[in-house]
Design a protein around this motif. Structure first.
Motif, short mmCIF file in Angstrom:
data_model
loop_
_atom_site.label_atom_id
_atom_site.label_comp_id
_atom_site.label_asym_id
_atom_site.label_seq_id
_atom_site.Cartn_x
_atom_site.Cartn_y
_atom_site.Cartn_z
N ASN A 61 -1.37 -13.79 -1.55
CA ASN A 61 -1.13 -12.64 -2.44
C ASN A 61 -2.09 -12.70 -3.63
N TYR A 62 -3.36 -12.47 -3.34
CA TYR A 62 -4.40 -12.57 -4.37
C TYR A 62 -4.35 -11.41 -5.36
N GLU A 63 -3.64 -10.34 -5.02
CA GLU A 63 -3.47 -9.18 -5.92
C GLU A 63 -4.82 -8.74 -6.49
N ILE A 64 -5.73 -8.39 -5.57
CA ILE A 64 -7.09 -8.05 -5.95
C ILE A 64 -7.13 -6.85 -6.89
N ALA A 65 -6.36 -5.81 -6.59
CA ALA A 65 -6.34 -4.62 -7.45
C ALA A 65 -5.82 -4.97 -8.84
N MET A 66 -4.77 -5.76 -8.89
CA MET A 66 -4.19 -6.16 -10.17
C MET A 66 -5.19 -6.99 -10.99
N MET A 67 -5.85 -7.93 -10.33
CA MET A 67 -6.80 -8.79 -11.04
C MET A 67 -7.99 -8.00 -11.57
N SER A 68 -8.34 -6.91 -10.90
CA SER A 68 -9.46 -6.09 -11.37
C SER A 68 -9.13 -5.39 -12.69
N MET A 69 -7.85 -5.34 -13.04
CA MET A 69 -7.43 -4.70 -14.30
C MET A 69 -7.50 -5.66 -15.49
N VAL A 70 -7.65 -6.93 -15.21
CA VAL A 70 -7.69 -7.93 -16.28
C VAL A 70 -9.07 -7.92 -16.94
N ARG A 103 1.30 3.02 -1.14
CA ARG A 103 2.31 1.98 -0.91
C ARG A 103 2.84 1.45 -2.23
N ASP A 104 1.94 1.05 -3.11
CA ASP A 104 2.33 0.50 -4.41
C ASP A 104 1.47 1.07 -5.52
N TYR A 105 2.10 1.29 -6.67
CA TYR A 105 1.37 1.55 -7.90
C TYR A 105 1.20 0.21 -8.62
N ILE A 106 -0.03 -0.11 -9.00
CA ILE A 106 -0.32 -1.35 -9.72
C ILE A 106 -0.50 -0.98 -11.19
N ILE A 107 0.27 -1.59 -12.07
CA ILE A 107 0.40 -1.09 -13.43
C ILE A 107 0.17 -2.20 -14.46
N ASP A 108 -0.60 -1.85 -15.49
CA ASP A 108 -0.82 -2.72 -16.65
C ASP A 108 -0.09 -2.09 -17.83
N ILE A 109 0.91 -2.80 -18.36
CA ILE A 109 1.75 -2.28 -19.44
C ILE A 109 1.45 -3.03 -20.74
N ASP A 146 -3.22 1.02 -17.80
CA ASP A 146 -4.08 1.22 -16.64
C ASP A 146 -3.21 1.29 -15.40
N LEU A 147 -3.68 2.03 -14.41
CA LEU A 147 -2.91 2.20 -13.18
C LEU A 147 -3.86 2.31 -12.00
N LYS A 148 -3.55 1.60 -10.94
CA LYS A 148 -4.29 1.70 -9.69
C LYS A 148 -3.28 1.90 -8.56
N VAL A 149 -3.75 2.31 -7.42
CA VAL A 149 -2.85 2.48 -6.28
C VAL A 149 -3.37 1.69 -5.08
N GLU A 150 -2.44 1.20 -4.29
CA GLU A 150 -2.78 0.58 -3.01
C GLU A 150 -2.17 1.44 -1.91
N HIS A 151 -3.00 1.89 -0.98
CA HIS A 151 -2.56 2.79 0.08
C HIS A 151 -2.24 2.03 1.35
N TYR A 152 -1.40 2.62 2.17
CA TYR A 152 -1.22 2.11 3.53
C TYR A 152 -2.52 2.31 4.29
N GLU A 153 -2.83 1.37 5.15
CA GLU A 153 -4.01 1.52 6.00
C GLU A 153 -3.62 2.29 7.26
N LEU A 154 -4.18 3.47 7.41
CA LEU A 154 -3.84 4.36 8.53
C LEU A 154 -5.11 4.73 9.28
N ASN A 155 -5.01 4.78 10.62
CA ASN A 155 -6.17 5.25 11.38
C ASN A 155 -6.19 6.78 11.37
N GLU A 156 -7.26 7.35 11.89
CA GLU A 156 -7.46 8.80 11.81
C GLU A 156 -6.38 9.57 12.57
N ASN A 157 -5.91 9.01 13.70
CA ASN A 157 -4.87 9.69 14.48
C ASN A 157 -3.57 9.81 13.68
N ILE A 158 -3.18 8.71 13.03
CA ILE A 158 -1.95 8.73 12.23
C ILE A 158 -2.10 9.66 11.03
#
Length: 369
Positions: free
Chosen positions: A150-159, A358-364, A319-331
């Motif tokens: 759980n490296y939380e890449i999106a979250m760490m990019s906010m630091v 999927r998740d909102y990544i938030i810096d408060i 600051d706020l970022k989002v993480e999306h579900y990974e979906l293929n083109e058919n889905i």
């Protein structure tokens, strides 16, 4: 370079360089055309830099250097494990014996390896599953991947480490961060601005994580239900707090949020995730198409609800970022079609984007008065 790192701290037990063709965020791309070019680029890359000595919970052992005293203490590789979990096991044993495992990002080696050419993928999948099972059995329910990656890449990019440049011993608290990877990654980011003495503490709802949290935390580590957070840590204040579990997974989400904010220093940052309660799973569940859920109740808190609550108590989303579900083109096509036919929104594209979060990544942080 590896020796310089290993000898810099008596607590370091193993050091590993970055490599090509490797997972676990240990990969580095050094584009070279032949052997001589590789040597030239490696010489340019391999410049010792203590800012790039990153402590890790788990390492893949490519060209790894072990201190003799560490190996004498923990023993050799355990060949009772399938090949793919020998690395995980040795790193866990090194840490639990009181040593640190370091990824030297100032050092590159070429790892000549092509997984898909060398292995039967069906047999490889079976090997991985068996190895994961064996690891969980040995370590009383700890998963070598799910509980550590759980490296939380999106979250760490906010630091922004520059905010703390010159700080003395910043205090970092992890709440339900599994074995502790997010707080360790935050500590590693602070090294980039010459902060080498950040102090980690942790609070976890699950006792199985206690031992591994203790291997990386210089501060306190507590295990109890989240509603007792203040009882244990009320006298402490932190520069950074990370809540690893989505805030709306908790039975009393606003209490956990408010308690965490009480522990935050005036100019501190609280990082958390908010699970999108109106996501694609919920959408299809409402339509009766699937059985939505991950085994945990998700409380209906929208990002707007959270923002309004924070404003009322004197805080804001910086600051706020989002993480999306990974979906293929058919889905993707199916989801858009269902949204359009359901009439749930006049703007199909906007509704699609919202449901695939999927998740909102938030810096408060605290509101500036």
């Amino acid at each position: 370079n590896l020796l310089k790192c290993a000898m810099s701290d008596r607590r370091i037990g193993m050091v590993t360089p970055l490599a090509t063709n490797i997972s676990n965020l240990q990969n580095v791309e050094i584009n070279f055309k032949d052997f001589d070019d590789m040597q030239k680029k490696a010489t340019e890359y391999n410049v010792s830099n203590p800012r790039l000595w990153h402590e890790r919970l788990r390492l893949i052992t490519i060209a790894t250097l072990f201190k003799r005293e560490c190996i004498d203490m923990v023993g050799q590789f355990d060949y009772g494990f399938f090949h793919d979990f020998v690395d995980d096991d040795i790193t866990f044993r090194v840490r639990r014996a009181g040593y640190k495992a370091i990824l030297c990002k100032d050092t590159f080696v070429h790892h000549e390896h092509d997984l898909f050419k060398e292995k039967n993928l069906n047999e490889y999948a079976k090997s991985l599953e068996k190895g994961k099972t064996n690891f969980r059995e040995k370590y009383f329910g700890i998963d070598a991947w799910d509980d550590v990656n759980n490296y939380e890449i999106a979250m760490m990019s906010m630091v922004n480490p520059e905010e703390k440049r010159g700080s003395t011993e910043p205090q970092i608290l992890g709440i339900d961060v599994l074995c502790g990877t997010p707080i360790l990654e935050l500590k590693n980011r602070l090294r980039m601005v010459d902060i080498f003495n950040a102090k980690l503490s942790a609070f976890t709802s699950e006792a199985k994580y206690y031992i591994d949290l203790k291997t990386i935390c210089d501060g306190e580590v507590f295990v109890d239900r989240p509603e007792y957070l203040i009882e244990y840590l009320g006298g402490y204040r932190f520069d950074f707090i990370i809540i690893g579990s989505p805030i709306n997974f908790y039975r009393e989400p606003y209490k956990v949020l408010n308690d965490a904010l009480l522990l935050l220093k005036k100019e501190g940052h609280l990082f958390l995730k908010l699970r999108n309660a109106y996501d694609i799973r919920t959408f299809f569940n409402i339509l009766g198409n699937v059985n939505q859920g991950e085994g945990k109740p998700v409380y209906q808190i929208s990002i707007e609800d959270l923002n309004n609550h924070l404003a009322r108590i004197g805080y804001c989303i910086k600051d706020l970022k989002v993480e999306h579900y990974e979906l293929n083109e058919n889905i993707k096509g199916t989801v858009k079609s269902v949204i359009q036919k359901s009439g749930i929104s006049p703007n199909v594209e906007e509704a699609f984007i919202r449901t695939t979060v999927r998740d909102y990544i938030i810096d408060i942080t605290k509101l500036i008065s």
